[in-house]
Design a protein around this motif. Structure first.
Motif, PDB file in Angstrom:
ATOM      1  N   TYR A  75       8.394 -16.635  -1.859  1.00 24.07           N
ATOM      2  CA  TYR A  75       9.692 -16.954  -2.459  1.00 24.07           C
ATOM      3  C   TYR A  75       9.772 -16.462  -3.905  1.00 24.07           C
ATOM      4  O   TYR A  75      10.732 -15.782  -4.290  1.00 24.07           O
ATOM      5  CB  TYR A  75       9.941 -18.465  -2.390  1.00 24.07           C
ATOM      6  CG  TYR A  75      11.017 -18.948  -3.331  1.00 24.07           C
ATOM      7  CD1 TYR A  75      12.369 -18.703  -3.065  1.00 24.07           C
ATOM      8  CD2 TYR A  75      10.684 -19.658  -4.493  1.00 24.07           C
ATOM      9  CE1 TYR A  75      13.361 -19.147  -3.944  1.00 24.07           C
ATOM     10  CE2 TYR A  75      11.658 -20.102  -5.371  1.00 24.07           C
ATOM     11  CZ  TYR A  75      13.000 -19.846  -5.097  1.00 24.07           C
ATOM     12  OH  TYR A  75      13.963 -20.273  -5.964  1.00 24.07           O
ATOM     13  N   ARG A  79      12.192 -13.450  -5.078  1.00 25.17           N
ATOM     14  CA  ARG A  79      13.292 -13.820  -5.976  1.00 25.17           C
ATOM     15  C   ARG A  79      13.299 -12.929  -7.217  1.00 25.17           C
ATOM     16  O   ARG A  79      14.356 -12.424  -7.626  1.00 25.17           O
ATOM     17  CB  ARG A  79      13.173 -15.297  -6.373  1.00 25.17           C
ATOM     18  CG  ARG A  79      14.336 -15.821  -7.198  1.00 25.17           C
ATOM     19  CD  ARG A  79      14.190 -17.318  -7.467  1.00 25.17           C
ATOM     20  NE  ARG A  79      15.363 -17.849  -8.151  1.00 25.17           N
ATOM     21  CZ  ARG A  79      15.554 -17.786  -9.460  1.00 25.17           C
ATOM     22  NH1 ARG A  79      14.629 -17.220 -10.246  1.00 25.17           N
ATOM     23  NH2 ARG A  79      16.659 -18.294 -10.006  1.00 25.17           N
ATOM     24  N   GLN A  80      12.129 -12.746  -7.815  1.00 25.99           N
ATOM     25  CA  GLN A  80      12.046 -11.882  -8.991  1.00 25.99           C
ATOM     26  C   GLN A  80      12.489 -10.455  -8.660  1.00 25.99           C
ATOM     27  O   GLN A  80      13.173  -9.805  -9.454  1.00 25.99           O
ATOM     28  CB  GLN A  80      10.615 -11.847  -9.532  1.00 25.99           C
ATOM     29  CG  GLN A  80      10.158 -13.131 -10.194  1.00 25.99           C
ATOM     30  CD  GLN A  80       8.760 -12.989 -10.761  1.00 25.99           C
ATOM     31  OE1 GLN A  80       8.538 -12.266 -11.734  1.00 25.99           O
ATOM     32  NE2 GLN A  80       7.801 -13.679 -10.153  1.00 25.99           N
ATOM     33  N   GLU A 100      14.684 -22.539  -0.007  1.00 24.40           N
ATOM     34  CA  GLU A 100      14.221 -21.317  -0.669  1.00 24.40           C
ATOM     35  C   GLU A 100      14.634 -20.078   0.123  1.00 24.40           C
ATOM     36  O   GLU A 100      15.084 -19.074  -0.460  1.00 24.40           O
ATOM     37  CB  GLU A 100      12.700 -21.370  -0.837  1.00 24.40           C
ATOM     38  CG  GLU A 100      12.229 -22.369  -1.857  1.00 24.40           C
ATOM     39  CD  GLU A 100      10.713 -22.452  -1.960  1.00 24.40           C
ATOM     40  OE1 GLU A 100      10.223 -23.029  -2.952  1.00 24.40           O
ATOM     41  OE2 GLU A 100      10.016 -21.943  -1.063  1.00 24.40           O
ATOM     42  N   GLU A 103      18.325 -19.528  -0.354  1.00 23.86           N
ATOM     43  CA  GLU A 103      18.603 -19.014  -1.703  1.00 23.86           C
ATOM     44  C   GLU A 103      18.352 -17.513  -1.789  1.00 23.86           C
ATOM     45  O   GLU A 103      19.138 -16.769  -2.396  1.00 23.86           O
ATOM     46  CB  GLU A 103      17.753 -19.742  -2.745  1.00 23.86           C
ATOM     47  CG  GLU A 103      18.028 -19.264  -4.173  1.00 23.86           C
ATOM     48  CD  GLU A 103      17.040 -19.821  -5.186  1.00 23.86           C
ATOM     49  OE1 GLU A 103      16.971 -19.259  -6.298  1.00 23.86           O
ATOM     50  OE2 GLU A 103      16.342 -20.806  -4.882  1.00 23.86           O
ATOM     51  N   LEU A 104      17.259 -17.057  -1.182  1.00 19.30           N
ATOM     52  CA  LEU A 104      16.958 -15.623  -1.202  1.00 19.30           C
ATOM     53  C   LEU A 104      18.057 -14.820  -0.499  1.00 19.30           C
ATOM     54  O   LEU A 104      18.479 -13.763  -0.994  1.00 19.30           O
ATOM     55  CB  LEU A 104      15.605 -15.361  -0.533  1.00 19.30           C
ATOM     56  CG  LEU A 104      14.364 -15.889  -1.267  1.00 19.30           C
ATOM     57  CD1 LEU A 104      13.107 -15.615  -0.436  1.00 19.30           C
ATOM     58  CD2 LEU A 104      14.228 -15.251  -2.649  1.00 19.30           C
ATOM     59  N   LEU A 107      21.057 -14.706  -2.767  1.00 21.96           N
ATOM     60  CA  LEU A 107      20.808 -13.777  -3.874  1.00 21.96           C
ATOM     61  C   LEU A 107      21.007 -12.330  -3.428  1.00 21.96           C
ATOM     62  O   LEU A 107      21.635 -11.530  -4.131  1.00 21.96           O
ATOM     63  CB  LEU A 107      19.385 -13.955  -4.407  1.00 21.96           C
ATOM     64  CG  LEU A 107      19.157 -14.910  -5.578  1.00 21.96           C
ATOM     65  CD1 LEU A 107      17.667 -14.967  -5.911  1.00 21.96           C
ATOM     66  CD2 LEU A 107      19.962 -14.483  -6.798  1.00 21.96           C
TER      67      LEU A 107
END
Length: 375
Positions: A75, A79-80, A100, A103-104, A107
């Motif tokens: 994750y 994410r980064q 998580e 969320e990815l 994003l």
């Protein structure tokens, strides 16, 4: 598509071996936080080493990050990478929690980036052929599946001696902490949801049958199940029973059963596995053949009465470091193709989230779990 691999552990060998057969995928470099592991991997495969994670994320000549870190890091690293404007393909699981994973996916959607996760065996020709046979009515009305993901009695197979070609040890402690369900259930779930659509409910049971399995590797941070079983109910009305373990003898078969017959994929890890059709006890001949097989099995173990179907297309997958005919890079190639041709990339992210949620439900223990994600 220009790629960078993050993580040079055991599975990285399997990825780089298969990536190199795709001419449109170019490995710019790799990074690992362990300098010794990074040096061994880059020397063995003659690839560039990045000096740091930041160097990877800020590299203008890198389009996609291949996240091959430990599951607990998936994750954070993904994410980064997304925030840095990179497309992401992650080893499984996409994340270790549903929030998580969701969320990815959000994003990626917000930043118009591609996101996908292993496993990608649902892209094999044998799964496509199974879909074609069902469309032709080969098994009649699909009713249920029996899916096995048993890896054998792993603790007795001396996993501490396993090494990849570049010398990376098999990550036993990580594997045992994450659990065999999170590690491998996706190999059955991904083909099943590709063939039959989204899962709406999971009835699950799991247990830790070998609490001392990790003793040679030190204490575990968490003891996740080494056995799980569950019923998957699909929106289409289809049902599937899926069992995972590192206890039972190795069996990775997938049987798709309808009211006129059954299709069996002998091993979902093998992209060139046999696809067989058999009738399912609707007439005298199948029953007689079954009895004959039982009587002859003592003299001819493994004898199989059934018709082996010809699979259209050919996977051309070499045996990887793990000893399987698996194309670890096929999902990366598929995501790259979608990105480069402006095709729907969001579906890859939805699939990854859905597989993650179903997997988490299977591992969660005894209970009934409503699945909220879809395809």
């Amino acid at each position: 598509m220009r790629l960078a691999l993050i993580g040079c552990g055991y599975v990285a060998d399997m990825y780089i071996q298969t990536l190199r057969k795709y001419e449109h995928l170019h490995i710019i470099g790799v990074y690992d936080r362990n300098p010794e592991r990074l040096a061994k991997f880059t020397a063995f495969y003659q690839v560039k080493a990045f000096a740091s994670l930041d160097a990877v994320l800020t590299a203008s000549n890198v389009d996609m990050i291949i996240n091959l870190t430990n599951p607990s890091e998936h994750y954070g690293i993904s994410r980064q990478a997304l925030l840095a404007g990179k497309h992401v393909y992650s080893e499984k699981p996409l994340a270790t929690t549903l929030p998580e994973a969701t969320e990815l996916a959000e994003l990626a959607k917000t930043h118009s980036l591609g996101l996908a996760a292993a496993p990608c065996n649902y892209l094999s020709h044998v799964v496509s052929e199974a879909a074609l046979q069902m469309q032709k009515g080969r098994i009649g009305r699909p009713l249920m599946a029996q899916a096995e993901m048993d890896d054998g009695f792993i603790p007795a197979l001396r996993p501490e001696t396993w090494r990849s070609p570049s010398g990376a040890p098999w990550p036993a402690k990580d594997e045992f902490e994450v659990g065999c369900t999170m590690e491998h259930a996706g190999y059955q779930i991904a083909p099943l949801v590709t063939l039959f659509g989204p899962v709406t409910r999971v009835v699950s049971y799991s247990a830790s049958l070998l609490p001392d399995k990790a003793r040679p590797y030190g204490s575990l941070k968490i003891l996740n199940p080494d056995f799980s079983t569950g019923m998957l109910e699909f929106k289409s009305g289809f049902k599937a029973r899926l069992t995972c373990s590192i206890v039972a003898p190795a069996n990775r078969s997938l049987r798709l059963i309808g009211d006129r017959g059954a299709l069996t994929l002998s091993d979902v890890w093998e992209y060139q596995t046999a696809l067989r059709y058999t009738t399912v006890g609707m007439s005298l001949i199948p029953r007689l053949m079954r009895k004959l097989e039982k009587k002859l099995s003592f003299w001819a173990p493994g004898l199989f009465f059934g018709r082996k179907l010809t699979v259209s297309g050919h996977d051309m997958v070499k045996r990887t470091a793990g000893g399987h005919h698996m194309d670890f890079a096929r999902g990366i190639a598929d995501l790259a193709h979608r990105i480069e041709n402006n095709r729907d990339v969001a579906s890859s992210a939805r699939l990854a989230v859905h597989v993650t949620e179903v997997t988490l439900a299977l591992q969660a223990g005894e209970g009934i779990h409503a699945i909220i994600s879809t395809l």
